[in-house]
Design a protein around this motif. Sequence first.
Motif, short mmCIF file in Angstrom:
data_model
loop_
_atom_site.label_atom_id
_atom_site.label_comp_id
_atom_site.label_asym_id
_atom_site.label_seq_id
_atom_site.Cartn_x
_atom_site.Cartn_y
_atom_site.Cartn_z
N MET A 198 39.75 -10.74 0.55
CA MET A 198 38.95 -10.78 0.23
C MET A 198 38.31 -9.30 -1.09
O MET A 198 37.46 -9.42 -1.57
N LEU A 199 38.57 -8.25 -0.13
CA LEU A 199 37.69 -7.35 -0.69
C LEU A 199 38.47 -6.32 -1.44
O LEU A 199 37.32 -5.07 -2.22
N GLU A 200 39.00 -6.77 -2.85
CA GLU A 200 39.83 -6.00 -3.52
C GLU A 200 38.58 -6.28 -4.63
O GLU A 200 38.70 -4.68 -4.95
N PRO A 201 37.65 -7.06 -5.09
CA PRO A 201 36.11 -6.26 -5.88
C PRO A 201 35.72 -4.98 -5.25
O PRO A 201 35.33 -4.63 -6.62
N ARG A 202 35.90 -4.71 -4.19
CA ARG A 202 35.00 -3.74 -3.47
C ARG A 202 35.89 -2.99 -2.60
O ARG A 202 36.34 -3.07 -1.73
N PRO A 203 36.77 -1.84 -3.64
CA PRO A 203 38.21 -1.11 -2.98
C PRO A 203 36.98 -0.52 -2.09
O PRO A 203 38.13 -0.30 -1.22
N VAL A 204 36.18 0.41 -2.24
CA VAL A 204 35.38 2.01 -1.36
C VAL A 204 35.58 0.70 0.00
O VAL A 204 35.75 1.11 1.24
N GLU A 205 34.90 -0.79 0.25
CA GLU A 205 34.61 -1.47 1.74
C GLU A 205 36.50 -1.79 2.33
O GLU A 205 36.45 -2.03 2.97
N GLN A 248 39.04 -0.76 1.68
CA GLN A 248 39.91 1.40 2.15
C GLN A 248 39.07 1.38 3.38
O GLN A 248 40.05 1.57 4.22
N LYS A 249 38.01 1.52 4.08
CA LYS A 249 37.72 1.54 4.75
C LYS A 249 37.87 0.32 6.32
O LYS A 249 37.90 0.61 6.88
N LEU A 250 37.61 -0.56 5.46
CA LEU A 250 38.59 -1.65 6.39
C LEU A 250 39.83 -1.76 7.24
O LEU A 250 39.93 -2.17 8.30
N ALA A 251 40.92 -1.53 6.12
CA ALA A 251 42.07 -1.31 6.19
C ALA A 251 42.16 -0.49 6.83
O ALA A 251 42.89 -0.53 7.34
N VAL A 252 41.70 1.01 6.83
CA VAL A 252 41.91 1.72 7.78
C VAL A 252 41.19 1.69 9.45
O VAL A 252 42.30 2.26 9.97
N VAL A 253 40.09 1.06 9.20
CA VAL A 253 39.82 0.87 10.91
C VAL A 253 40.71 -0.27 10.99
O VAL A 253 41.29 -0.19 12.38
N TYR A 254 41.49 -1.10 10.52
CA TYR A 254 42.13 -2.37 10.84
C TYR A 254 43.44 -2.03 11.47
O TYR A 254 44.57 -2.30 12.58
N ASP A 255 43.90 -0.81 10.40
CA ASP A 255 45.37 -0.08 11.09
C ASP A 255 45.35 1.04 12.14
O ASP A 255 46.19 0.69 12.89
N ARG A 256 44.06 1.27 11.82
CA ARG A 256 43.85 2.33 13.61
C ARG A 256 43.61 0.83 14.80
O ARG A 256 44.42 1.58 15.95
#
Length: 172
Positions: A88-95, A97-105
């Motif tokens: 859902m955050l595709e229009p907000r790439p910065v958020e 990316q942050k969420l994807a990084v913490v999710y992967d971690r």
Amino acid sequence: MASLMENLIDVLGKLCDEYENLLGLSTQKTPVIIAGDLKELSKITDEEQIVVSIINHLDRSRQEAVRDIANVVNRDVEDLKLANIIQMLEPRPVEQQKLAVVYDRLTEVVGQVRRVNSQNRELLSSALEMVEFEINMLQAVKAAPATANYNKGAYSSGSVIGVDRSDFDAKQ
């Protein structure tokens, strides 16, 4: 919405930190289990309980954050998973990316905790099987059948097959 995402990212980051603490404790537990050091195992288990309590508190905070996001985007909270929020955050790439990084971690560290805990569970199971085997062996020795040896008075001499109940023989 931005503050809700930052809150979710913050909570997930804290969850990652606590799972990493739990991973460290679980890793410390492995050699302690192998050594059979019950005192140290108890100490580590107590520390784990504290970390698990913190994780449970943070998980409730994560659920609240996801519930708030579900209300804002008008979606069912049961269908709204972290992977869906990232999409859902595709229009907000910065958020995003942050969420994807913490999710992967978080996914990685939880997988490692599961792996180490599974290994520790197997070690504990093996240790319990060994203790049970030793107890059964001791019981079998005590329950060995008596021989039919009788003395001059026609009384059983009470000897047991395979067990020498006499004191240590220094001559041997």
